[in-house]
Design a protein around this motif. Structure first.
Motif, PDB file in Angstrom:
ATOM      1  N   ASN A  11     -82.310  68.799   0.429  1.00 33.49           N
ATOM      2  CA  ASN A  11     -81.825  68.004   1.564  1.00 33.49           C
ATOM      3  C   ASN A  11     -82.330  68.584   2.886  1.00 33.49           C
ATOM      4  OD1 ASN A  11     -80.159  65.776   2.426  1.00 33.49           O
ATOM      5  ND2 ASN A  11     -78.659  67.266   3.174  1.00 33.49           N
ATOM      6  N   THR A  14     -85.918  67.863   3.274  1.00 32.49           N
ATOM      7  CA  THR A  14     -86.090  66.446   3.610  1.00 32.49           C
ATOM      8  C   THR A  14     -85.824  66.210   5.098  1.00 32.49           C
ATOM      9  OG1 THR A  14     -85.394  65.873   1.380  1.00 32.49           O
ATOM     10  CG2 THR A  14     -85.293  64.116   2.992  1.00 32.49           C
ATOM     11  N   TRP A  18     -88.475  64.760   7.904  1.00 29.59           N
ATOM     12  CA  TRP A  18     -88.236  63.562   8.730  1.00 29.59           C
ATOM     13  C   TRP A  18     -88.251  63.907  10.211  1.00 29.59           C
ATOM     14  CZ3 TRP A  18     -89.124  58.731   7.612  1.00 29.59           C
ATOM     15  CH2 TRP A  18     -89.166  58.363   6.275  1.00 29.59           C
ATOM     16  N   TRP A  25     -93.711  58.270  12.569  1.00 25.67           N
ATOM     17  CA  TRP A  25     -93.006  57.142  11.928  1.00 25.67           C
ATOM     18  C   TRP A  25     -92.633  56.081  12.967  1.00 25.67           C
ATOM     19  CZ3 TRP A  25     -91.386  55.161   7.262  1.00 25.67           C
ATOM     20  CH2 TRP A  25     -90.338  54.239   7.304  1.00 25.67           C
ATOM     21  N   LEU A  65     -84.409  50.309  13.784  1.00 23.88           N
ATOM     22  CA  LEU A  65     -84.911  48.927  13.839  1.00 23.88           C
ATOM     23  C   LEU A  65     -83.946  47.912  13.229  1.00 23.88           C
ATOM     24  CD1 LEU A  65     -86.550  47.502  11.124  1.00 23.88           C
ATOM     25  CD2 LEU A  65     -87.876  49.545  11.478  1.00 23.88           C
ATOM     26  N   THR A  66     -83.296  48.250  12.111  1.00 20.44           N
ATOM     27  CA  THR A  66     -82.371  47.270  11.517  1.00 20.44           C
ATOM     28  C   THR A  66     -81.072  47.199  12.329  1.00 20.44           C
ATOM     29  OG1 THR A  66     -81.715  48.977   9.916  1.00 20.44           O
ATOM     30  CG2 THR A  66     -83.243  47.284   9.144  1.00 20.44           C
ATOM     31  N   ASP A  81     -78.168  58.616  11.145  1.00 16.70           N
ATOM     32  CA  ASP A  81     -79.279  59.236  10.413  1.00 16.70           C
ATOM     33  C   ASP A  81     -79.079  60.738  10.547  1.00 16.70           C
ATOM     34  OD1 ASP A  81     -82.256  58.000   9.518  1.00 16.70           O
ATOM     35  OD2 ASP A  81     -82.233  60.168   9.881  1.00 16.70           O
ATOM     36  N   SER A  83     -81.636  62.820  10.896  1.00 17.33           N
ATOM     37  CA  SER A  83     -82.734  63.367  11.703  1.00 17.33           C
ATOM     38  C   SER A  83     -82.410  63.188  13.189  1.00 17.33           C
ATOM     39  CB  SER A  83     -84.041  62.652  11.362  1.00 17.33           C
ATOM     40  OG  SER A  83     -84.970  62.847  12.404  1.00 17.33           O
ATOM     41  N   LEU A  86     -85.201  61.373  15.020  1.00 19.77           N
ATOM     42  CA  LEU A  86     -85.230  59.915  14.862  1.00 19.77           C
ATOM     43  C   LEU A  86     -84.113  59.256  15.668  1.00 19.77           C
ATOM     44  CD1 LEU A  86     -86.293  59.486  11.136  1.00 19.77           C
ATOM     45  CD2 LEU A  86     -87.401  58.451  13.112  1.00 19.77           C
ATOM     46  N   ASP A 106     -75.109  63.372   8.124  1.00 19.15           N
ATOM     47  CA  ASP A 106     -75.796  63.583   6.850  1.00 19.15           C
ATOM     48  C   ASP A 106     -75.070  62.783   5.759  1.00 19.15           C
ATOM     49  OD1 ASP A 106     -76.825  64.515   4.487  1.00 19.15           O
ATOM     50  OD2 ASP A 106     -76.715  66.642   5.040  1.00 19.15           O
ATOM     51  N   ALA A 107     -75.771  61.858   5.133  1.00 20.72           N
ATOM     52  CA  ALA A 107     -75.156  61.000   4.113  1.00 20.72           C
ATOM     53  C   ALA A 107     -74.739  61.770   2.864  1.00 20.72           C
ATOM     54  CB  ALA A 107     -76.119  59.880   3.730  1.00 20.72           C
ATOM     55  N   THR A 108     -75.192  63.006   2.709  1.00 20.10           N
ATOM     56  CA  THR A 108     -74.767  63.784   1.541  1.00 20.10           C
ATOM     57  C   THR A 108     -73.472  64.554   1.834  1.00 20.10           C
ATOM     58  OG1 THR A 108     -75.981  65.818   2.055  1.00 20.10           O
ATOM     59  CG2 THR A 108     -77.202  64.118   0.870  1.00 20.10           C
ATOM     60  N   ASN A 132     -81.245  50.384   4.438  1.00 14.88           N
ATOM     61  CA  ASN A 132     -82.577  49.828   4.219  1.00 14.88           C
ATOM     62  C   ASN A 132     -83.576  50.924   3.874  1.00 14.88           C
ATOM     63  OD1 ASN A 132     -84.404  47.568   4.215  1.00 14.88           O
ATOM     64  ND2 ASN A 132     -85.290  48.398   6.097  1.00 14.88           N
ATOM     65  N   MET A 133     -84.063  50.908   2.645  1.00 14.53           N
ATOM     66  CA  MET A 133     -85.163  51.779   2.210  1.00 14.53           C
ATOM     67  C   MET A 133     -84.888  53.258   2.476  1.00 14.53           C
ATOM     68  SD  MET A 133     -87.204  49.672   0.830  1.00 14.53           S
ATOM     69  CE  MET A 133     -88.876  50.231   0.645  1.00 14.53           C
ATOM     70  N   ALA A 134     -83.732  53.734   2.079  1.00 19.47           N
ATOM     71  CA  ALA A 134     -83.438  55.143   2.339  1.00 19.47           C
ATOM     72  C   ALA A 134     -82.711  55.849   1.195  1.00 19.47           C
ATOM     73  CB  ALA A 134     -82.642  55.281   3.632  1.00 19.47           C
ATOM     74  N   MET A 138     -82.712  60.239  -0.106  1.00 23.72           N
ATOM     75  CA  MET A 138     -81.538  61.117  -0.030  1.00 23.72           C
ATOM     76  C   MET A 138     -81.455  62.017  -1.253  1.00 23.72           C
ATOM     77  SD  MET A 138     -78.713  58.507   1.422  1.00 23.72           S
ATOM     78  CE  MET A 138     -79.047  57.577   2.924  1.00 23.72           C
TER      79      MET A 138
HETATM   80  C1  LIG Z   1     -87.794  55.297   4.954  1.00 21.40           C
HETATM   81  S1  LIG Z   1     -86.753  55.775   6.278  1.00 21.40           S
HETATM   82  C2  LIG Z   1     -85.878  54.251   6.567  1.00 21.40           C
HETATM   83  C3  LIG Z   1     -85.298  54.165   7.942  1.00 21.40           C
HETATM   84  C4  LIG Z   1     -84.655  52.833   8.316  1.00 21.40           C
HETATM   85  N1  LIG Z   1     -83.523  52.509   7.502  1.00 21.40           N
HETATM   86  C5  LIG Z   1     -85.660  51.706   8.305  1.00 21.40           C
HETATM   87  O1  LIG Z   1     -85.421  50.700   7.636  1.00 21.40           O
HETATM   88  O2  LIG Z   1     -86.669  51.814   9.012  1.00 21.40           O
HETATM   89  C6  LIG Z   1     -85.565  56.826   5.493  1.00 21.40           C
HETATM   90  C7  LIG Z   1     -84.556  57.440   6.410  1.00 21.40           C
HETATM   91  O3  LIG Z   1     -83.592  58.136   5.624  1.00 21.40           O
HETATM   92  C8  LIG Z   1     -83.114  59.215   6.413  1.00 21.40           C
HETATM   93  N2  LIG Z   1     -82.375  60.125   5.536  1.00 21.40           N
HETATM   94  C9  LIG Z   1     -82.815  60.775   4.432  1.00 21.40           C
HETATM   95  N3  LIG Z   1     -81.823  61.538   3.920  1.00 21.40           N
HETATM   96  C10 LIG Z   1     -80.736  61.364   4.703  1.00 21.40           C
HETATM   97  C11 LIG Z   1     -79.416  61.889   4.687  1.00 21.40           C
HETATM   98  N4  LIG Z   1     -79.032  62.772   3.770  1.00 21.40           N
HETATM   99  N5  LIG Z   1     -78.555  61.474   5.646  1.00 21.40           N
HETATM  100  C12 LIG Z   1     -78.941  60.601   6.589  1.00 21.40           C
HETATM  101  N6  LIG Z   1     -80.179  60.092   6.680  1.00 21.40           N
HETATM  102  C13 LIG Z   1     -81.078  60.455   5.733  1.00 21.40           C
HETATM  103  C14 LIG Z   1     -84.385  59.753   7.023  1.00 21.40           C
HETATM  104  O4  LIG Z   1     -84.150  60.603   8.122  1.00 21.40           O
HETATM  105  C15 LIG Z   1     -85.110  58.447   7.401  1.00 21.40           C
HETATM  106  O5  LIG Z   1     -84.769  58.044   8.693  1.00 21.40           O
END
Ligand SMILES: C[S@@+](CC[C@H](N)C(=O)[O-])C[C@H]1O[C@@H](n2cnc3c(N)ncnc32)[C@H](O)[C@@H]1O
Length: 274
Positions: A11, A14, A18, A25, A65-66, A81, A83, A86, A106-108, A132-134, A138
């Protein structure tokens, strides 16, 4: 080293990746690319059904963006998020007056999510949540699935999009072959997969030429669905999304119209009982 240490280390790695890739990005993604505009967003609108006045949680918002798209439709958006870089970029892109609150979370970390986003009552305050796409970014998605039923209102929806685990994972090889089909020479585009069943993580690139590779946390589809079911959700919407045949490729074998029979993305809606 315990499994928990392993997850924590992955984590942190990761998060560092990011943060390091945040400016790149943000510059490349802007307010959306073909994946967002053609594959994810139309399905998200159908499944999330965002309404003016709703309170919507945007999980792992990236450059926001979303969150901005949902706020432009009249929703009050809470976006987070882990990061910090970001989130700074997301804030800088957001016009004053758009109803979005950004958090670094942190989502974890289940207790941090509850402390920042939970309510004092027995159920939550969000009409819906979007990721979306995340989820595949994680290191651990169990805490998020566990906490979501306490953040959402009864009947609340959780919509997520992910790279299709069966066709678009770090083992995917994009193939072009030529065949003589009864006298007609044809090009055939396909993908070859060598790993699917066992959860694992591996380095990859979210975008070509990004400064630093980041981990992808690969899980089979049943992992996502069962985690939802174990936490009280039902699955009541599901779309597999492929590009239309006429969409040009950015690169000879990148995802695009030549792979129109193979979906690189899926979008699912899970819902709590009312
Ligand atoms: C592919 S990007 C997608 C971002 C956004 N949802 C989009 O649609 O553009 C993945 C995101 O997941 C975030 N991420 C990864 N692990 C995470 C965590 N444990 N907690 C919060 N954010 C996390 C990253 O920082 C990154 O911004």
């Amino acid at each position: 080293m315990t499994m928990k240490d392993d997850i924590q280390q992955a984590n942190e790695e990761t998060r560092a990746a990011w943060d390091a890739n945040a400016a790149f990005w943000n510059e490349k993604m802007g307010e959306g690319n073909d994946f967002v505009n053609i594959l994810q967003w139309p399905a998200i609108l159908r499944l999330l059904e965002p309404q003016p006045g709703q309170r919507i949680l945007d999980i792992a918002t990236g450059n926001g963006l979303t969150a901005r798209r949902l706020a432009a439709l009249g929703a009050a958006v809470i976006a987070f998020d882990f990061s910090e870089e970001l989130i700074k970029l997301a804030q800088a892109r957001t016009s004053v007056g758009l109803p979005i609150t950004y958090y670094i979370l942190d989502a974890t970390d289940e207790s941090a999510l509850l402390a920042a986003l939970g309510s004092s009552g027995s159920s939550g305050t969000f009409d819906s949540a979007l990721c979306n796409m995340a989820l595949f970014d994680m290191a651990d998605i169990q805490p998020l699935f566990h906490v979501l039923p306490r953040l959402l209102k009864p009947g609340g929806k959780f919509v997520f999009s992910i790279t299709h685990p069966a066709f678009n994972n770090t083992s995917t090889v994009h193939m072009a072959e030529e065949m003589d089909m009864q006298g007609e020479i044809k090009s055939v585009y396909s993908v070859k997969i060598s790993r699917y069943m066992t959860p694992h993580h591996a380095y990859g690139s979210a975008m070509r030429n990004q400064p630093r590779p980041q981990f992808y946390f690969e899980r089979p589809l049943h992992y996502y669905l069962n985690l939802g079911f174990q936490n009280g959700f039902i699955l009541d919407g599901f779309e597999e999304r492929a590009f239309p045949p006429d969409l040009p490729q950015d690169h000879p074998l990148s995802w695009g119209g030549k792979f129109s029979e193979i979906p690189p993305v899926l979008v699912a809606r899970m819902r709590l009982p009312s």
